[in-house]
Design an enzyme around this catalytic site. Structure first.
Site, mmCIF file in Angstrom:
data_model
loop_
_atom_site.group_PDB
_atom_site.id
_atom_site.type_symbol
_atom_site.label_atom_id
_atom_site.label_comp_id
_atom_site.label_asym_id
_atom_site.label_seq_id
_atom_site.Cartn_x
_atom_site.Cartn_y
_atom_site.Cartn_z
ATOM 1 N N GLN A 43 0.468 -1.212 -0.197
ATOM 2 C CA GLN A 43 0.046 0.053 -0.311
ATOM 3 C C GLN A 43 0.714 1.319 0.343
ATOM 4 O OE1 GLN A 43 -3.914 -0.548 0.342
ATOM 5 N NE2 GLN A 43 -4.219 1.376 0.029
ATOM 6 N N LYS B 223 -2.918 -0.937 6.818
ATOM 7 C CA LYS B 223 -3.853 -1.874 6.329
ATOM 8 C C LYS B 223 -4.396 -2.781 8.045
ATOM 9 C CE LYS B 223 -5.542 -3.718 2.743
ATOM 10 N NZ LYS B 223 -5.860 -3.526 1.279
ATOM 11 N N GLY C 188 -12.330 -0.008 3.067
ATOM 12 C CA GLY C 188 -13.074 -0.798 2.820
ATOM 13 C C GLY C 188 -11.962 -1.741 2.533
ATOM 14 N N ASP C 189 -12.425 -3.677 1.979
ATOM 15 C CA ASP C 189 -11.115 -3.838 1.964
ATOM 16 C C ASP C 189 -11.706 -5.932 1.706
ATOM 17 O OD1 ASP C 189 -8.537 -5.190 0.110
ATOM 18 O OD2 ASP C 189 -8.378 -6.519 1.619
ATOM 19 N N THR D 85 -12.260 1.322 -8.145
ATOM 20 C CA THR D 85 -11.203 0.446 -8.671
ATOM 21 C C THR D 85 -11.233 -0.685 -9.775
ATOM 22 O OG1 THR D 85 -10.764 -0.140 -5.831
ATOM 23 C CG2 THR D 85 -9.925 -1.277 -7.329
ATOM 24 N N ASN E 79 -16.923 -6.114 -5.643
ATOM 25 C CA ASN E 79 -16.813 -5.363 -5.674
ATOM 26 C C ASN E 79 -15.283 -4.852 -6.585
ATOM 27 O OD1 ASN E 79 -15.160 -2.143 -5.607
ATOM 28 N ND2 ASN E 79 -17.007 -1.849 -4.197
#
Ligand code: NDP
Length: 444
Positions: free
Chosen positions: A111, A126, A165-166, A209, A240
């Protein structure tokens, strides 16, 4: 021994049983060799690589909550604040049974470079938990999220650390987390991104994304004299990233023929029906068997195999290490020309090397999926300014950011003598900005 090898050995020795973290460090350090060699004496003296591979802070905590039967459950909570040289920590929260400290560290490390590449002022972090939202009631998910935030709130803030989010953390979870943060602190601030539109979320964040992945794929192909329109695309995942990648691919004139989830995959030679996919995955939260049952042209296959179909472009959008050497061989065999990573590190190192050495254009996740975090940074800007941009304004900024990321990674690869190597280009471009900021800020 070279400085890079020394630091890698140190990382392995100091972080035992964290193979994903070792893998991410190895990949980044290997491709930084040309930069490190140019500045080896200075970086060594400053212990720059030792510092950049060590998180500034790793917070581990207990998350107790009560299930619907009245039973107390306990999960592990994590937040790794990896690097704040260029801005507040920023990175998602993953809720999945596979989550452990090594996975969170690998994601946090990646990241740092991804966020740097976006050109926005955000550091890397994260977090997450081994809690599995699947099969839980809304009340159970809320109980977990409230307990998680009851510890996390003391470590985050709009100018400190801004989670998002993830996997497993969608709009519902972000809502519960935000509500609890506000309740404890009394602050209505942009402490999380991916928020709902009624309470500070940004238009186009949901799509960002997947859309960004297609914008950079299109730009990369264009730079190599290839049109995306008319191409056949294989996508893995049905979450997503996958859904909005599929939607944008179709809007740009490509045909998406696959999606997958953790139990199986669908081949739909007529092209994936996006509306049906959204209905099955976003509304019913059901398995892909339901998609196949409702769509006569679709074939459902149990287990792995999504990349065995004939395609021009492959977009792995599910999870880490899903595209393995046998998949890479099948893709090359079937004439695939490009792999762009929607997920984080979905391609094993062996598969990446195979694809690149067989002339497949390869854009790594830290560049290709950076549209999500870039749009999160746009959400932070809107929250700070207390205003909202339209969908088209955000989408246009996202498009510009993705085009710029491609230009930067392409230029860095050329400058360091590895033209067309976008893995090296992304690592080098991302690293240089962070390293320069770290050097300027002294030994911290
Ligand atoms: P979701 O939870 O929405 O979707 C994940 C998808 O991948 C689901 O279809 C899931 O299937 C599948 N999947 C998960 N684990 C496995 C597994 N072990 N084997 C096979 N399939 C699996 O997550 P996202 O779409 O948000 O994220 C996907 C990837 O993209 C992750 O690597 C994430 O870190 C990365 N990413 C996401 C961003 C975002 O903005 N959302 C931004 C940047 C990167 P099932 O439902 O059956 O579990």
């Amino acid at each position: 021994m070279s400085y890079v090898d020394e630091v890698y050995e140190r990382v392995v020795a100091q972080n035992p049983a964290q193979p994903e973290f070792h893998q991410a460090v190895r990949e980044v350090l290997d491709s930084l060799r040309p930069v490190i060699e140019r500045n080896e004496e200075r970086y060594r003296k400053e212990a720059l690589l030792e510092r950049i591979t060590t998180p500034e802070r790793a917070i581990l905590f207990r998350v107790p909550w009560v299930d619907d039967k009245g039973q107390v459950q306990v999960n592990n909570g994590y937040r790794v604040q990896f690097n704040s040289a260029i801005g507040p920590y920023k990175g998602g929260l993953r809720l999945h049974p596979s989550v452990n400290l090594g996975i969170i560290k690998f994601l946090g490390f990646e990241q740092v470079f991804k966020n740097s590449l976006t050109g926005t002022p955000i550091g890397g972090g994260k977090g997450g938990s081994d809690f599995d939202p699947k099969g839980k009631s809304d009340r159970e998910v809320m109980a977990f999220c409230q307990s998680f935030m009851t510890e996390l709130y003391r470590h985050v803030g709009a100018d400190v650390d801004v989670p998002a989010g993830d996997i497993g953390t969608g709009a519902r979870e972000i809502g519960y987390l935000y509500g609890q943060y506000k309740r404890i602190t009394g602050l209505y601030e942009g402490v999380l991104t991916g928020k709902g539109l009624t309470y500070g979320g940004s238009l186009a964040r949901t799509e960002a994304t997947g859309y960004g992945l297609l914008y950079i794929t299109q730009e990369m192909l264009k730079a190599n004299g290839v049109e995306l329109a008319g191409k056949t695309v294989a996508i893995s995942g049905a979450g997503n990233v996958a859904i909005y990648a599929a939607q944008k691919a179709e809007q740009l004139g490509a045909k998406v023929v696959t999606v997958s989830d953790s139990t199986g995959w669908v081949y739909d030679p007529e092209g994936i029906d996006i509306a049906l996919l959204k209905e099955v995955k976003e509304v019913k939260r059901a398995r892909l068997t339901e998609y196949a049952a409702a769509r006569p042209s679709a074939q459902y296959h149990e287990g792995r195999g999504v990349f065995t179909v004939k395609c021009d472009v492959a977009l792995p959008c599910a999870t880490q290490n899903e595209l393995r050497i046998e998949d890479a061989k099948a893709l090359v065999e079937n004439g695939c020309i490009a792999v762009c990573e929607g997920a984080n590190m979905p391609t094993t190192q062996e598969a990446t090397e195979y694809l690149m050495s067989h002339g497949v254009y390869f854009v790594p996740g830290k560049a290709a999926n950076a549209g999500g975090v870039a749009t999160s940074a746009l959400e932070m800007s809107q929250n700070s300014m207390r205003l909202s941009w339209t969908f088209d304004e955000v989408d246009a900024k996202l498009h510009d950011i993705m085009v710029n990321i491609f230009k930067n990674i392409d230029a860095a690869a050329k400058e360091y003598g590895v033209p067309g190597n976008y893995v090296a280009g992304a690592n080098i471009a991302g690293f240089l900005k962070v390293a320069t900021a770290m050097e300027a800020q002294g030994v911290v």
